[in-house]
Design an enzyme around this catalytic site. Structure first.
Site, PDB file in Angstrom:
ATOM      1  N   SER A  42       0.881  -1.315   0.050  1.00 57.96           N
ATOM      2  CA  SER A  42      -0.061   0.017  -0.152  1.00 57.96           C
ATOM      3  C   SER A  42       0.885   1.288  -0.123  1.00 57.96           C
ATOM      4  CB  SER A  42      -0.821  -0.059   1.305  1.00 57.96           C
ATOM      5  OG  SER A  42      -1.389   1.284   1.477  1.00 57.96           O
ATOM      6  N   SER A  43       0.361   2.476  -0.602  1.00 58.24           N
ATOM      7  CA  SER A  43       1.390   3.610  -0.523  1.00 58.24           C
ATOM      8  C   SER A  43       1.453   4.120   0.883  1.00 58.24           C
ATOM      9  CB  SER A  43       0.636   4.604  -1.476  1.00 58.24           C
ATOM     10  OG  SER A  43      -0.741   5.054  -1.098  1.00 58.24           O
ATOM     11  N   CYS A  44       0.668   3.587   1.825  1.00 56.23           N
ATOM     12  CA  CYS A  44       0.761   4.148   3.233  1.00 56.23           C
ATOM     13  C   CYS A  44       2.060   3.593   3.839  1.00 56.23           C
ATOM     14  CB  CYS A  44      -0.197   3.902   4.078  1.00 56.23           C
ATOM     15  SG  CYS A  44      -0.654   2.195   4.462  1.00 56.23           S
ATOM     16  N   TYR A  54      -1.130  -0.921  10.182  1.00 57.31           N
ATOM     17  CA  TYR A  54      -1.333  -1.459   9.136  1.00 57.31           C
ATOM     18  C   TYR A  54       0.059  -1.468   8.063  1.00 57.31           C
ATOM     19  CZ  TYR A  54      -3.364  -2.014   4.319  1.00 57.31           C
ATOM     20  OH  TYR A  54      -3.743  -2.437   3.053  1.00 57.31           O
ATOM     21  N   LYS A  65       2.334  -4.112   6.535  1.00 54.50           N
ATOM     22  CA  LYS A  65       2.479  -4.235   4.848  1.00 54.50           C
ATOM     23  C   LYS A  65       4.434  -4.017   4.760  1.00 54.50           C
ATOM     24  CE  LYS A  65      -1.196  -4.882   3.105  1.00 54.50           C
ATOM     25  NZ  LYS A  65      -1.618  -6.029   2.173  1.00 54.50           N
ATOM     26  N   HIS A  82     -13.087   3.346   2.753  1.00 56.28           N
ATOM     27  CA  HIS A  82     -11.987   4.669   2.494  1.00 56.28           C
ATOM     28  C   HIS A  82     -13.147   5.653   1.704  1.00 56.28           C
ATOM     29  CE1 HIS A  82      -9.540   1.022   1.934  1.00 56.28           C
ATOM     30  NE2 HIS A  82      -8.592   1.952   2.506  1.00 56.28           N
TER      31      HIS A  82
HETATM   32  O1  GFB Z   1      -9.739   7.073   2.171  1.00 55.32           O
HETATM   33  P1  GFB Z   1      -9.369   7.310   3.323  1.00 55.32           P
HETATM   34  O2  GFB Z   1      -9.957   6.882   4.559  1.00 55.32           O
HETATM   35  O3  GFB Z   1      -7.823   7.102   3.376  1.00 55.32           O
HETATM   36  O4  GFB Z   1      -9.306   8.777   3.518  1.00 55.32           O
HETATM   37  P2  GFB Z   1      -6.332   7.383   3.660  1.00 55.32           P
HETATM   38  C1  GFB Z   1      -8.930   9.858   2.769  1.00 55.32           C
HETATM   39  C2  GFB Z   1      -8.979  11.181   3.099  1.00 55.32           C
HETATM   40  O5  GFB Z   1     -10.505  11.446   2.922  1.00 55.32           O
HETATM   41  C3  GFB Z   1      -8.743  11.620   4.542  1.00 55.32           C
HETATM   42  C4  GFB Z   1     -10.852  12.198   3.958  1.00 55.32           C
HETATM   43  O6  GFB Z   1      -8.126  12.906   4.545  1.00 55.32           O
HETATM   44  C5  GFB Z   1     -10.041  11.715   5.296  1.00 55.32           C
HETATM   45  O7  GFB Z   1     -10.133  12.629   6.182  1.00 55.32           O
HETATM   46  N1  GFB Z   1     -12.299  11.786   4.041  1.00 55.32           N
HETATM   47  C6  GFB Z   1     -13.458  12.696   4.000  1.00 55.32           C
HETATM   48  C7  GFB Z   1     -13.104  10.710   4.468  1.00 55.32           C
HETATM   49  N2  GFB Z   1     -14.496  12.205   3.913  1.00 55.32           N
HETATM   50  C8  GFB Z   1     -14.254  11.052   4.383  1.00 55.32           C
HETATM   51  C9  GFB Z   1     -15.268   9.811   4.556  1.00 55.32           C
HETATM   52  O8  GFB Z   1     -16.467  10.035   4.806  1.00 55.32           O
HETATM   53  N3  GFB Z   1     -14.667   8.734   4.908  1.00 55.32           N
HETATM   54  C10 GFB Z   1     -13.202   8.455   4.769  1.00 55.32           C
HETATM   55  N4  GFB Z   1     -12.807   7.256   4.779  1.00 55.32           N
HETATM   56  N5  GFB Z   1     -12.467   9.364   4.650  1.00 55.32           N
HETATM   57  C11 GFB Z   1      -6.064   4.873   4.244  1.00 55.32           C
HETATM   58  C12 GFB Z   1      -5.276   4.142   5.423  1.00 55.32           C
HETATM   59  O9  GFB Z   1      -5.765   6.175   4.471  1.00 55.32           O
HETATM   60  O10 GFB Z   1      -5.748   4.568   2.941  1.00 55.32           O
HETATM   61  C13 GFB Z   1      -4.848   2.868   4.978  1.00 55.32           C
HETATM   62  O11 GFB Z   1      -5.762   4.374   6.477  1.00 55.32           O
HETATM   63  C14 GFB Z   1      -4.549   2.657   3.228  1.00 55.32           C
HETATM   64  O12 GFB Z   1      -3.808   2.273   5.464  1.00 55.32           O
HETATM   65  C15 GFB Z   1      -5.843   3.210   2.341  1.00 55.32           C
HETATM   66  O13 GFB Z   1      -3.284   2.867   3.162  1.00 55.32           O
HETATM   67  C16 GFB Z   1      -5.278   3.234   0.850  1.00 55.32           C
HETATM   68  O14 GFB Z   1      -5.662   7.624   2.095  1.00 55.32           O
HETATM   69  O15 GFB Z   1      -6.315   8.586   4.385  1.00 55.32           O
END
Ligand code: GFB
Length: 312
Positions: free
Chosen positions: A108-110, A137, A141, A180
């Site tokens: 994952s890119s994280c 996580y 990875k 996500h």
């Molecule tokens: O997709 P997301 O949960 O993944 O969040 P990450 C991306 C961005 O979207 C963050 C915003 O800045 C969130 O605050 N966001 C806005 C929201 N509204 C929402 C919402 O309703 N739900 C969610 N989920 N986000 C994950 C990692 O990080 O990405 C994992 O935690 C993994 O480890 C994955 O790498 C690909 O990109 O922030």
């Protein structure tokens, strides 16, 4: 790997595994193995060894993982580190023990440092502190990447690790608290449109930048790299389609047809400010994404309507 190869897709019911399975079936692969979790629990080491001993797959796509969005990662770090360490340890070891010809691991890119230089090159791995919301996580990875490298070096297993950017598409989880951002927004905007709500809440400030890749493109890249890539270094898989969360919100509202306003809930975390992948290595091999974000978004909205809400 050709159509008569014996291929195991671990995690075939998830976003990535289901896309790889669709892709292999479309190509006419005749011997693709899958096992639902009820029949094979990949966190059970003895069961995994037994399965590989009986089936002896030649090619393994390791797409099984516990995944989730920023909130799920931040609230359940123990689940994320435990399940991912167990699944990948068992599958990589069993693949080697039972003579698999090649294994493809999905990272994952994280895994990259929170403040890595942008775009992020593969060699930035382990050069700085991680983003705290998904550290458990990411560490799991990173252990998987290192395990592939070590099994390759010491035991001769042809294991390759690819690092996908944020993925989306059919088969994703649309569960509001755990998913996500893209599926979360599609659900929330669609429900608001249907319910005639004047406002939708979105997490964070809208400032973070994210790169999105359609999962059918990822599956295409995974099959391509299984055939063409045998390097010992990790390889980034992205789209170049980078947008701010704010811009993404506008795109989702358009795709869904929602005309109300947006309220930013800044009590929720933003996560990593930016994680754009450098794609020089992937492009050098001759692979590029086919599905632009706007197009993929429209088809994912249609998929969500059909599978989660019933057709209009
Ligand atoms: O997709 P997301 O949960 O993944 O969040 P990450 C991306 C961005 O979207 C963050 C915003 O800045 C969130 O605050 N966001 C806005 C929201 N509204 C929402 C919402 O309703 N739900 C969610 N989920 N986000 C994950 C990692 O990080 O990405 C994992 O935690 C993994 O480890 C994955 O790498 C690909 O990109 O922030």
């Amino acid at each position: 790997m050709d159509r008569s190869s014996h291929v195991f897709v671990a995690g075939h019911r998830g976003l990535v595994g289901s896309a790889i399975l669709r892709r292999l079936r479309a190509e006419g692969f005749e011997r693709v193995l899958t096992r639902p979790r009820g029949e094979l629990d990949l966190t059970d080491g003895a069961a995994v060894q037994r399965f590989f001993g009986e089936e002896r797959p030649e090619y393994v796509f390791l797409a099984a993982a516990r995944v989730g969005g920023i909130a799920a990662n931040a609230s359940c770090p123990a689940d994320f580190i435990r399940d991912n360490l167990l699944i990948q340890t068992h599958v990589i070891d069993a693949a080697w023990r039972h003579g698999a010809r090649k294994l493809l691991f999905l990272g994952s890119s994280c895994i990259y440092p929170r403040l890595a230089p942008q775009p992020i090159r593969e060699e930035h791995l382990l050069t700085g502190p991680l983003e705290p919301t998904n550290q458990a996580y990411a560490v799991a990875k990173i252990a998987g990447i290192e395990m592939c490298r070590a099994y390759r070096e010491q035991r001769g297993l042809a294991a390759v690790s690819l690092m996908p950017t944020n993925l989306y598409g059919p088969g994703d989880s649309f569960e509001p608290q755990r998913s996500h951002v893209l599926p979360a927004l599609i659900r929330r905007f669609e429900e608001a449109r249907r319910g005639g709500l004047p406002e939708v809440a979105v997490w964070g400030t809208g400032a973070p930048l994210r790169e999105f890749l359609h999962v059918d493109d990822l599956a295409d890249a995974a099959v391509f790299l299984m055939r063409r890539y045998d390097g010992d270094g990790i390889i980034n898989v992205g789209s170049g389609d980078e947008v701010s969360i704010k811009a993404l919100v506008g795109m989702v509202a358009d795709a869904v047809g929602y005309q109300g306003s947006v309220a930013w809930d800044t009590t929720k975390p933003d996560g990593t400010p930016r994680k754009r992948l450098d794609l020089t290595k992937l492009h050098g091999l001759g692979w590029r994404r086919q599905i632009p974000l706007r197009e993929g978004l429209v088809s994912t909205v249609a998929w969500f309507r059909e599978h989660h809400l019933g057709a209009e």
